[in-house]
Structure formats: C-alpha cells, structure tokens
Design a protein around this motif. Sequence first.
Motif, PDB file in Angstrom:
ATOM      1  N   LYS A 120      -7.837  -2.842   5.197  1.00 40.70           N
ATOM      2  CA  LYS A 120      -8.885  -3.712   4.295  1.00 40.70           C
ATOM      3  C   LYS A 120      -8.242  -3.790   2.989  1.00 40.70           C
ATOM      4  O   LYS A 120      -8.836  -4.785   2.317  1.00 40.70           O
ATOM      5  N   LYS A 121      -7.397  -2.986   2.282  1.00 41.21           N
ATOM      6  CA  LYS A 121      -6.781  -3.379   1.035  1.00 41.21           C
ATOM      7  C   LYS A 121      -5.577  -4.081   0.868  1.00 41.21           C
ATOM      8  O   LYS A 121      -5.184  -4.431  -0.168  1.00 41.21           O
ATOM      9  N   LYS A 164       2.738  -4.632   0.430  1.00 35.63           N
ATOM     10  CA  LYS A 164       1.344  -5.213   0.287  1.00 35.63           C
ATOM     11  C   LYS A 164       1.562  -6.400   1.329  1.00 35.63           C
ATOM     12  O   LYS A 164       2.652  -7.398   1.227  1.00 35.63           O
TER      13      LYS A 164
END
Length: 216
Positions: A190-191, A53
């Motif tokens: 985009k995540k 992430k």
Amino acid sequence: MLLNGTIQILFWHSSIIFEKKNMKKIVLSLIVSAFILFANAQVQPAGLKVNDKAPEFSAKDQNGKLISLKEEVKKGNVVLIFYRGQWCPFCNKQLKHIEDSLSFITSKGASVFAITPEQPENVSKTIEKTKATYSILSDDGLKIMKAYDVAYAVDEATIEKYKGYGIDFSKANGNNGASLPVPAVYIIDKKGNIIYRHFDKDYTKRASVQEIVDHL
C-alpha cells in the motif's frame, strides 16, 4: 650479391608494413568486439529489487478500464505479472494457474494485473486460452516494462528461430517490435514499495501461486 641483398631488405620492409597493417586490423577488431559486448551487457535488464519504490503507471485493460497503480495500491497489495505473449505456453500455464487460484489472492485483499508487449487483439487470445478475469494491460511503447527494468530486445538469431515456429514479433507486438519482458512478478504494498519479486531470465521458471500468496 648486391641485388639479392636489396631484394631481401625490400621484402623485410614489406613484411613489417604488412604486419603493422594486420596488427591495426586485429586491434580495431578487438575494440569493436569489446564495444559490442559492453553494449549488449548494458541493455540486459536486471529488474527492480525488493524495497524499491514501484514506478507509477496507468493503462487500459481488456475492458477499456483505466488502471492506475496509484489508485490500486490504496485498495490493497498489487501483484504485477509480466508475460511474453499468448504464443508462449509457459505464460499461458502461469496465467491459467493465477486464474484458477485467484480467490486465494483476492482473499488477501490483493489485485492482479498482467502486462504484455502484445497488441490488444492478442490480449483477447490470451484470455481465450487462460480464461483470465483479472486485468491484462497491453504495454504501449513498453513504458511499464522499461520502468520496471524487465524489457529487452530480442536478438536476430532468436527472431528468425521464432519465425520458424510461426511467431512474428512485428505482428504480435505491433509498434513494440521484437521486444519481450523477462517473465517477472512483483508484489507492491500500500505504500508503493516492492515487497516481493520473482525475476528469472530462464522463461521456463515461474513464480508459483503458493509463493505469491505466501508473500501477500
């Protein structure tokens, strides 16, 4: 005869004491050396990995615009480029190639943001040399570089060596001091996930524009 024997015993006893003291010094020296090596190994950056992430951040670019990763990924993929400074010819060459081929990246719906430990006034020198029109962020406090695990402290020998080339990190980086990023590139989808990374401690090796475009 008795005197000679006594002298030999005293000499032998003194030798043992001397050897014990030396052994303690040797052991202590080895412990200190091992600790230094371990500490240095601990601070070496490894960089974030694909599928990690991407840490969120916000910072102002050369135009005073606040750039927020959270908002930018809503528009499309984000290309993050970490570079050392305007004094680095390899960085300038890479950033110039990005500018010259920017349309190939933006046509994929992606945005480019370059991040440096240098002060804002030196960012303007980067723009002069590369003609960059994309956003360049001065990473105050190395917050972004540390979050992406690319920052490292420059050793004293290298600091002195670079001073001989007219490069003074205290002047170039201000409060960021003698710290640099491994020249890395991350593509974030985009995540908010990292889908590509180029991370090489050899600062002469850079991700090509073609490689970046292929991963968008």
